[in-house]
Enzyme design. Sequence first.
Site, short mmCIF file in Angstrom:
data_model
loop_
_atom_site.label_atom_id
_atom_site.label_comp_id
_atom_site.label_asym_id
_atom_site.label_seq_id
_atom_site.Cartn_x
_atom_site.Cartn_y
_atom_site.Cartn_z
N GLY A 102 0.04 5.39 -4.42
CA GLY A 102 -0.64 6.63 -4.81
C GLY A 102 -0.10 7.81 -4.02
N HIS A 107 2.80 3.63 -8.89
CA HIS A 107 2.67 2.20 -9.19
C HIS A 107 3.92 1.69 -9.90
CE1 HIS A 107 -1.32 2.23 -7.63
NE2 HIS A 107 -1.85 2.92 -8.62
N ASN A 152 -10.61 -3.11 -6.32
CA ASN A 152 -9.84 -2.09 -7.05
C ASN A 152 -10.42 -1.77 -8.43
OD1 ASN A 152 -6.58 -3.06 -5.70
ND2 ASN A 152 -7.97 -1.44 -5.04
N GLU A 201 1.29 -13.57 12.03
CA GLU A 201 1.77 -12.40 12.76
C GLU A 201 1.55 -11.20 11.85
OE1 GLU A 201 2.94 -12.36 15.89
OE2 GLU A 201 2.47 -14.51 15.97
N ARG A 254 -0.55 9.27 -10.05
CA ARG A 254 -0.52 8.06 -9.23
C ARG A 254 0.20 6.90 -9.92
NH1 ARG A 254 -3.97 7.36 -5.05
NH2 ARG A 254 -4.29 5.21 -5.67
N ASP A 303 0.83 -1.20 0.00
CA ASP A 303 0.00 0.00 0.00
C ASP A 303 0.87 1.26 0.00
OD1 ASP A 303 -2.35 1.44 -0.02
OD2 ASP A 303 -2.68 1.28 2.14
N ARG A 342 1.78 -5.04 6.04
CA ARG A 342 1.10 -4.02 5.24
C ARG A 342 1.92 -2.74 5.32
NH1 ARG A 342 -5.02 -2.77 4.21
NH2 ARG A 342 -4.78 -0.93 2.92
N TRP A 395 2.71 8.03 -2.45
CA TRP A 395 4.12 8.26 -2.79
C TRP A 395 4.18 9.25 -3.95
CZ3 TRP A 395 7.38 8.13 -6.88
CH2 TRP A 395 8.75 8.12 -6.61
N ARG A 403 -5.30 -2.49 8.37
CA ARG A 403 -6.45 -3.34 8.06
C ARG A 403 -6.03 -4.42 7.07
NH1 ARG A 403 -8.21 1.93 6.41
NH2 ARG A 403 -7.53 2.32 4.28
N LEU A 404 -6.91 -5.44 6.92
CA LEU A 404 -6.56 -6.59 6.09
C LEU A 404 -7.14 -6.50 4.68
CD1 LEU A 404 -6.86 -9.51 8.68
CD2 LEU A 404 -4.81 -8.31 7.91
C1 FPP Z 1 -2.04 0.16 -3.33
O1 FPP Z 1 -1.56 1.47 -3.24
C2 FPP Z 1 -1.43 -0.47 -4.48
C3 FPP Z 1 -2.12 -0.99 -5.53
C4 FPP Z 1 -3.59 -1.01 -5.60
C5 FPP Z 1 -1.42 -1.55 -6.68
C6 FPP Z 1 -0.25 -2.41 -6.35
C7 FPP Z 1 0.62 -2.43 -7.53
C8 FPP Z 1 1.95 -2.45 -7.50
C9 FPP Z 1 2.74 -2.59 -6.27
C10 FPP Z 1 2.73 -2.31 -8.73
C11 FPP Z 1 2.62 -3.41 -9.70
C12 FPP Z 1 2.85 -4.74 -9.11
C13 FPP Z 1 3.25 -5.81 -9.82
C14 FPP Z 1 3.22 -7.13 -9.21
C15 FPP Z 1 3.75 -5.70 -11.18
P1 FPP Z 1 -2.58 2.68 -3.41
O2 FPP Z 1 -2.65 3.02 -4.85
O3 FPP Z 1 -3.88 2.31 -2.78
O4 FPP Z 1 -1.84 3.79 -2.60
P2 FPP Z 1 -2.51 4.91 -1.72
O5 FPP Z 1 -3.13 4.22 -0.52
O6 FPP Z 1 -1.34 5.74 -1.34
O7 FPP Z 1 -3.50 5.63 -2.58
#
Ligand code: FPP
Length: 244
Positions: free
Chosen positions: A21, A35, A66, A199, A31, A18, A180, A23, A186-187
């Site tokens: 976005g 990713h 998502n 754990e 965003r 997580d 996380r 970052w 949260r899960l």
């Molecule tokens: C959650 O961060 C992240 C995602 C929904 C996407 C995860 C994708 C990657 C780590 C990159 C691609 C992965 C692979 C395996 C190629 P968020 O967007 O919810 O962040 P935020 O909470 O800061 O908005």
Amino acid sequence: MQSTSDLLGPTHVAIIMDGNGRWATTRGLPRIIGHRRGVEAVRRTVKAAPGLGIRVLTLFAFSADNWKRPGAEVSALMQLFGVFLVSERERLVRAGVRLSLIGRRDRLPGSVRAAATAAEHATASGVDMHVRLAIDYSARDAIVSAAAHGVEATRAGFTRRLGAAYGEAGEAPDVDLLIRTGGERRLSDFLLWESAYAELLFVPQLWPDFGIADLTRAVHDFRRRERRFGTLGPASRPLRVVTR
Ligand code: FPP
């Protein structure tokens, strides 16, 4: 399936990646750049994990919820998954890493499905580590889907069925350590059955910033924990009085 190697470290690590976005937005970037940086964090995590004794690594890349994100972000993520699955294939084969997808496949773009199948076939004989990418994944849906395949009277049987529910052969392994990133606690519908005795570790780092030192720290943190699985644990065992 309970881990027997707790002293050595977690066998199965699951990560909710997580913070991509945030970052990006805190840097005034779109965003999707977050990713993209997240993919780099995936690469270094996969590379470092076997050296830390991790044998199964399940990464939450895209939840069933998502799909509710803006179309442009969803398309960009799907493109990233497709590119990753193609570009990492040979590297994973060389590293002895088996890759598989868990989650629904029927809603994924055909190119991602095909890239996943090709990567699964190419890496099938990898024995050093198993990376499971959770894409279009929902733990609740997996449980419902396993339950819908008939009555199962034993936990082991149900666990096997759960593994099969999302296209995995064999059991869904228990999670030893669930991390996380991004500071939320949260899960989010991730591996609910398999994490019954996991754990939990919530770290503030945003996923693109998560590095090898963070993973190493997480493994050391895990080693310091006492896992009791409902028992009283070794500390509470009565002292044996030795008489000669
Ligand atoms: C959650 O961060 C992240 C995602 C929904 C996407 C995860 C994708 C990657 C780590 C990159 C691609 C992965 C692979 C395996 C190629 P968020 O967007 O919810 O962040 P935020 O909470 O800061 O908005």
